[in-house]
Scaffold this motif. Structure first.
Motif, PDB file in Angstrom:
ATOM      1  N   VAL A 199       0.836  -1.215   0.000  1.00  0.00           N
ATOM      2  CA  VAL A 199       0.000   0.000   0.000  1.00  0.00           C
ATOM      3  C   VAL A 199       0.865   1.257   0.000  1.00  0.00           C
ATOM      4  O   VAL A 199       0.598   2.218   0.707  1.00  0.00           O
ATOM      5  CB  VAL A 199      -0.977   0.016   1.201  1.00  0.00           C
ATOM      6  N   GLY A 200       1.929   1.211  -0.816  1.00  0.00           N
ATOM      7  CA  GLY A 200       2.747   2.410  -0.971  1.00  0.00           C
ATOM      8  C   GLY A 200       4.111   2.358  -0.326  1.00  0.00           C
ATOM      9  O   GLY A 200       4.857   3.339  -0.396  1.00  0.00           O
ATOM     10  N   GLN A 201       4.432   1.246   0.331  1.00  0.00           N
ATOM     11  CA  GLN A 201       5.715   1.119   1.024  1.00  0.00           C
ATOM     12  C   GLN A 201       5.932   2.317   1.956  1.00  0.00           C
ATOM     13  O   GLN A 201       5.124   2.584   2.818  1.00  0.00           O
ATOM     14  CB  GLN A 201       6.844   0.941  -0.002  1.00  0.00           C
ATOM     15  N   ARG A 202       7.015   3.056   1.785  1.00  0.00           N
ATOM     16  CA  ARG A 202       7.302   4.174   2.691  1.00  0.00           C
ATOM     17  C   ARG A 202       6.256   5.294   2.584  1.00  0.00           C
ATOM     18  O   ARG A 202       6.057   6.067   3.524  1.00  0.00           O
ATOM     19  CB  ARG A 202       8.686   4.756   2.378  1.00  0.00           C
ATOM     20  N   GLN A 203       5.559   5.342   1.468  1.00  0.00           N
ATOM     21  CA  GLN A 203       4.565   6.393   1.249  1.00  0.00           C
ATOM     22  C   GLN A 203       3.152   5.941   1.613  1.00  0.00           C
ATOM     23  O   GLN A 203       2.170   6.568   1.202  1.00  0.00           O
ATOM     24  CB  GLN A 203       4.602   6.829  -0.227  1.00  0.00           C
ATOM     25  N   TRP A 274       7.826  -0.745   6.575  1.00  0.00           N
ATOM     26  CA  TRP A 274       8.148   0.452   5.808  1.00  0.00           C
ATOM     27  C   TRP A 274       7.762   1.697   6.616  1.00  0.00           C
ATOM     28  O   TRP A 274       7.009   2.562   6.149  1.00  0.00           O
ATOM     29  CB  TRP A 274       7.417   0.462   4.461  1.00  0.00           C
ATOM     30  N   PRO A 275       8.245   1.833   7.850  1.00  0.00           N
ATOM     31  CA  PRO A 275       7.794   2.920   8.720  1.00  0.00           C
ATOM     32  C   PRO A 275       8.242   4.294   8.228  1.00  0.00           C
ATOM     33  O   PRO A 275       9.273   4.449   7.578  1.00  0.00           O
ATOM     34  CB  PRO A 275       8.440   2.572  10.065  1.00  0.00           C
ATOM     35  N   SER A 276       7.438   5.273   8.598  1.00  0.00           N
ATOM     36  CA  SER A 276       7.714   6.657   8.202  1.00  0.00           C
ATOM     37  C   SER A 276       7.583   7.554   9.429  1.00  0.00           C
ATOM     38  O   SER A 276       7.142   7.120  10.499  1.00  0.00           O
ATOM     39  CB  SER A 276       6.722   7.105   7.134  1.00  0.00           C
ATOM     40  N   ALA A 281       4.609   9.807  14.378  1.00  0.00           N
ATOM     41  CA  ALA A 281       3.743  10.868  14.894  1.00  0.00           C
ATOM     42  C   ALA A 281       2.376  10.337  15.290  1.00  0.00           C
ATOM     43  O   ALA A 281       1.745  10.863  16.215  1.00  0.00           O
ATOM     44  CB  ALA A 281       3.597  11.969  13.847  1.00  0.00           C
ATOM     45  N   ALA A 282       1.913   9.270  14.625  1.00  0.00           N
ATOM     46  CA  ALA A 282       0.591   8.714  14.907  1.00  0.00           C
ATOM     47  C   ALA A 282       0.596   7.749  16.086  1.00  0.00           C
ATOM     48  O   ALA A 282      -0.453   7.249  16.473  1.00  0.00           O
ATOM     49  CB  ALA A 282       0.054   8.003  13.665  1.00  0.00           C
ATOM     50  N   GLY A 295      19.620   3.695   4.809  1.00  0.00           N
ATOM     51  CA  GLY A 295      18.412   3.651   4.009  1.00  0.00           C
ATOM     52  C   GLY A 295      17.192   4.329   4.575  1.00  0.00           C
ATOM     53  O   GLY A 295      16.617   5.208   3.936  1.00  0.00           O
ATOM     54  N   PRO A 296      16.740   3.959   5.789  1.00  0.00           N
ATOM     55  CA  PRO A 296      15.459   4.473   6.293  1.00  0.00           C
ATOM     56  C   PRO A 296      15.519   5.967   6.616  1.00  0.00           C
ATOM     57  O   PRO A 296      16.593   6.573   6.623  1.00  0.00           O
ATOM     58  CB  PRO A 296      15.230   3.651   7.569  1.00  0.00           C
TER      59      PRO A 296
END
Length: 322
Positions: A199-203, A274-276, A281-282, A295-296
Motif C-alpha cells: 500500500v505504498g511502502q514508505r509512502q 516500511w515505517p515513516s 507521529a501517529a 536507508g530508512p
C-alpha cells in the motif's frame, strides 16, 4: 475414531475432528511471552560482534527496550521476554543476552524440504522461529523481528479481542481443507498486521488500509502442538506456498483470508512495516525496519542509535558492561 476416542466427521475425504486442538481459555494465572529470533552470522567479527552483525546489535537494543527502558519496558510480571536462537549463535553472545536480562532459548533448526529456498542466504533459518508455537507453557506469544524499534510498551497487545479470544476453524469450508495436510486444530489464534509493502511502502497512508497479506515481522499466536504439526505438514508439499519469503509465505498460506483459519487483523498502531515519520507521529508502537543500517528516514535511524547509546550507558552505570 480419533486419537481421543471421538467420532470423526468425513467431508470430501478430509478427516475432521471438531474438538481436536481446542485451546483452553486464558486464566488469571496464564503466562505470555514476547519473543524475537537471532540466527548465526558466519561473516561477523568475533572480536566485535555488535558492530559487524546488525541483527545481534538489534537484538540487544530490543532486549534493552523490552526489559529496561522506562518508556517501552514490559510491565506485566506474567509476560516473559524470550530470544530464540539457532545453535550457531556463539555462546558468548547468548551469555551477553542473558546478562542483559533476556531468557535465551537455543532451539534445533526445522528441517527444510529441498524445494524451500530463496535468494536471501540469511533467511534460511527463518522457519526456526516457528518453534515458538511448540511452547505451550504460554497461552499467547507475541513475536517481533529483532530489527524493530519500540516507541511504547506492548503488554496490552494480549488484550486485543482477536488475541484474547480464540477463533474457530471453519470446517464447513471444505474446499480449503486438504487431506494431505495434518488435521487443523478446532480453534486457533493468529493475529498480525497488514504489510505496508502493498500500500505504498514508505509512502503508505496513515492509518494504512488492510491488505490480504500480513507481515511475519509482528504476530501474536497461541502455541499449539496441532498447529505446529499442520505447518510442518504443509512444508512437505512442493510449492504449496511460494518460498520466496520463506516462513512469511507459509504463514500467509495457512492463515489465508479465504481459508478455514483466516488471520485476524491487529490494530494498525501496533506495528508498521516500511515505517515513516507519519507512523511515529501517529503513535505506532513498533517500527519494523533495519534502522541501524543505511536507508530508512534519518529521524527514525537517530531514534534507534539513541536507544543503543542509552542501552550502553544503562549497563555501564550498573557495572554490567565495560
Amino acid at each position: 475414531m480419533s486419537r481421543t476416542g471421538r467420532t470423526l466427521l468425513l467431508q470430501y475425504d478430509v478427516v475432521v475432528d471438531p474438538e481436536y486442538g481446542q485451546l483452553e481459555e486464558i486464566a488469571t494465572t496464564s503466562r505470555f511471552a514476547i519473543a524475537t529470533f537471532l540466527s548465526g552470522n558466519p561473516d561477523e567479527d568475533q572480536d566485535d560482534p555488535e558492530n559487524s552483525n546488525f541483527y545481534y546489535a538489534a537484538t540487544r537494543v530490543l532486549t534493552y527496550q523490552l526489559l529496561h527502558a522506562d518508556s517501552t519496558r514490559i510491565r506485566n510480571p506474567l509476560i516473559d521476554f524470550l530470544v530464540l536462537t539457532t545453535k550457531e549463535v556463539p555462546e558468548s553472545q547468548r551469555a551477553r543476552l542473558e546478562a542483559d536480562g533476556a531468557t535465551v532459548v537455543p532451539v534445533d533448526d526445522i528441517p527444510l524440504s529441498w524445494w524451500i529456498k530463496t535468494g536471501v542466504t540469511r533467511w534460511r533459518d527463518q522457519f526456526t522461529k516457528l518453534r515458538l508455537l511448540e511452547m505451550t507453557q504460554y497461552a499467547r506469544v507475541c513475536f517481533l523481528d529483532a530489527d524493530t524499534l519500540l516507541t511504547g510498551p506492548l503488554d496490552t497487545v494480549f488484550h486485543e479481542p482477536g488475541v484474547f479470544n480464540a477463533s474457530t476453524t471453519n470446517f464447513n469450508l471444505t474446499a480449503a481443507l486438504k487431506s494431505d495436510e495434518a488435521p487443523p486444530p478446532a480453534s486457533y489464534v493468529f493475529a498480525a498486521r497488514s504489510d505496508n509493502d502493498f500500500v505504498g511502502q514508505r509512502q503508505h497512508p496513515v492509518p494504512p488500509p488492510s491488505t490480504d497479506t500480513f507481515s511475519a515481522g509482528f504476530w501474536v499466536a497461541a502455541p499449539s502442538g496441532p498447529l505446529f504439526e499442520l505447518l510442518l505438514s504443509v512444508m512437505q508439499h512442493y510449492h504449496r506456498f511460494d518460498p520466496h519469503t520463506m516462513e512469511q509465505s507459509l504463514l500467509n498460506y495457512v492463515f489465508r483470508r479465504d481459508g478455514a483459519m483466516p488471520w485476524t487483523e491487529l490494530d494498525w498502531r501496533w506495528s508498521a512495516t516500511w515505517p515513516s515519520e507519519a507512523d511515529l507521529a501517529a503513535g505506532v508502537k513498533s517500527l519494523h525496519e533495519k534502522l541501524g543500517m543505511k536507508g530508512p528516514p534519518e529521524i527514525l535511524r537517530a531514534l534507534w542509535f539513541k536507544a543503543r547509546s542509552e542501552m550502553h550507558e544503562f549497563y555501564k552505570e550498573r557495572g554490567l558492561e565495560k
